[in-house]
Design a protein around this motif. Structure first.
Motif, PDB file in Angstrom:
ATOM      1  N   ARG A 226      70.260  30.351   7.378  1.00 47.38           N
ATOM      2  CA  ARG A 226      70.577  29.573   8.571  1.00 47.38           C
ATOM      3  C   ARG A 226      71.967  28.939   8.479  1.00 47.38           C
ATOM      4  O   ARG A 226      72.647  28.768   9.492  1.00 47.38           O
ATOM      5  N   THR A 227      72.391  28.594   7.266  1.00 49.29           N
ATOM      6  CA  THR A 227      73.715  27.990   7.116  1.00 49.29           C
ATOM      7  C   THR A 227      74.820  28.980   7.504  1.00 49.29           C
ATOM      8  O   THR A 227      75.846  28.576   8.073  1.00 49.29           O
ATOM      9  N   ILE A 228      74.606  30.262   7.219  1.00 46.73           N
ATOM     10  CA  ILE A 228      75.589  31.278   7.605  1.00 46.73           C
ATOM     11  C   ILE A 228      75.608  31.432   9.121  1.00 46.73           C
ATOM     12  O   ILE A 228      76.685  31.518   9.740  1.00 46.73           O
ATOM     13  N   PRO A 275      79.604  33.099   3.061  1.00 49.24           N
ATOM     14  CA  PRO A 275      80.696  32.641   3.922  1.00 49.24           C
ATOM     15  C   PRO A 275      81.939  33.512   3.807  1.00 49.24           C
ATOM     16  O   PRO A 275      82.690  33.668   4.777  1.00 49.24           O
ATOM     17  N   ASP A 276      82.163  34.109   2.629  1.00 47.67           N
ATOM     18  CA  ASP A 276      83.302  35.009   2.450  1.00 47.67           C
ATOM     19  C   ASP A 276      83.234  36.199   3.409  1.00 47.67           C
ATOM     20  O   ASP A 276      84.265  36.687   3.889  1.00 47.67           O
ATOM     21  N   ASP A 277      82.001  36.682   3.674  1.00 49.42           N
ATOM     22  CA  ASP A 277      81.842  37.797   4.617  1.00 49.42           C
ATOM     23  C   ASP A 277      82.274  37.377   6.017  1.00 49.42           C
ATOM     24  O   ASP A 277      82.960  38.123   6.718  1.00 49.42           O
ATOM     25  N   VAL A 278      81.853  36.186   6.416  1.00 55.39           N
ATOM     26  CA  VAL A 278      82.230  35.677   7.740  1.00 55.39           C
ATOM     27  C   VAL A 278      83.746  35.538   7.844  1.00 55.39           C
ATOM     28  O   VAL A 278      84.371  35.949   8.829  1.00 55.39           O
ATOM     29  N   GLN A 279      84.354  34.977   6.818  1.00 53.72           N
ATOM     30  CA  GLN A 279      85.795  34.746   6.834  1.00 53.72           C
ATOM     31  C   GLN A 279      86.580  36.058   6.846  1.00 53.72           C
ATOM     32  O   GLN A 279      87.633  36.157   7.475  1.00 53.72           O
TER      33      GLN A 279
END
Length: 318
Positions: A226-228, A275-279
């Motif tokens: 959920r945080t992602i 988070p690295d994937d999102v960035q």
């Protein structure tokens, strides 16, 4: 399919494409993420940067049908989708299928066709179905569009409307390779015949429809914390309130980004997103989905710069 098998499959496809395309490793990875995330790709770059070669090399490494449409100002929607022609022998209409009826479709120089023709692909890209004379024709779950456009050729081009751009998961900017890569390319070509098809000589299919479907099921099984998801929503919502952006990204863009994060996690050998994937995916997933405001354009800011500022401003989950 297990993650280890998926990793070997990805490495094999990378290796085959690398036989023809050099110096574009990150671009190939994003193309594969798009393929397994069931998205479409828009490649933008100056002429001569291997955009068409990249698309054709991918098709050579995958055992799927391949079709190409060279978009021109006189291209009509029927040239893309097909038309019903009357057969006087049978006294009935029969569908003559257009090049859209394939698995991997290369839409070359898509911005050279007028909006009426560009819109012929909207339903196909979004629903993988085309409607001709009131009848629906499915294209299949493997339908994948790779479109190219040359940004420096302004004369005789038609900008893609926002609705068309929103159908692309990624807009990938293809730049010139570095000096060493260019030397390697010329060295390889110096030992080959002087024709375009020789560039893809030696590429063998390593991914068939069954393996592609198994890989997509693996991606479907990856769930995001959920945080992602909250991080993705906060970033997308930030584009709607940023003073440099006139029109921000939609909920569809957030959902597409979340799917791409799942695919990148699998490509990287993980069953969870980071988070690295999102960035890593935010800029290619949103650069074509935002409209910059007048002040940003006057100051010469690019969409990539504005999105990078948003990334720096929104805290990533720990």
């Amino acid at each position: 399919m297990q993650l280890d098998d998926f990793q070997r499959l990805i490495a094999a496809v990378r290796s085959e494409i690398g036989k023809a395309v050099q110096g574009q490793g990150p671009l190939i990875d994003l193309l594969l993420v798009s393929l397994f995330a069931r998205g479409h790709c828009l490649l933008e770059g100056p002429p001569g940067t291997a955009k068409t070669l990249l698309a054709k090399s991918l098709s050579s490494a995958v055992s799927l049908g391949f079709g190409r449409i060279q978009f021109t100002p006189d291209l009509m929607p029927g040239d893309v989708l097909g038309v019903n022609l009357f057969d006087f022998r049978t006294n009935a209409f029969h569908l003559t299928r257009g090049p859209v009826f394939t698995d991997i479709l290369l839409a070359d120089e898509i911005n050279r066709a007028p909006p009426k023709t560009q819109s012929a692909l909207l339903q196909a890209m979004n629903e993988r179905v085309v409607t001709i004379d009131g009848k629906d024709y499915p294209l299949g779950s493997d339908f994948f569009v790779i479109a190219t456009q040359n940004p420096i050729e302004q004369q005789g081009t038609y900008p893609l409307p926002e609705a068309q751009l929103d159908r692309f998961l990624f807009k990938l900017v293809v730049d010139f390779p570095d000096r060493d890569a260019e030397i390697a390319i010329l060295t390889r070509h110096a030992a080959q015949p002087l024709d375009f098809e020789a560039r893809r000589a030696g590429i063998v299919p390593v991914l068939d429809a069954q393996a592609l479907e198994a890989g997509r099921r693996l991606v479907d099984a990856i769930r995001l914390d959920r945080t992602i998801l909250t991080y993705i929503v906060d970033l997308v919502r930030a584009t709607r309130s940023d003073p440099d952006i006139l029109h921000g990204a939609s909920t569809r863009a957030a959902d597409a980004l979340a799917g791409a994060v799942r695919a990148r996690a699998a490509v990287e050998g993980r069953d969870y997103g980071l988070p690295d994937d999102v960035q890593a995916l935010l800029v290619p997933a949103l650069r074509h989905r935002i409209v910059l405001g007048p002040s940003a354009e006057i100051e010469g800011r690019a969409a990539d710069e504005v999105l990078a500022n948003i990334l720096n401003r929104i805290d990533a989950p720990r």
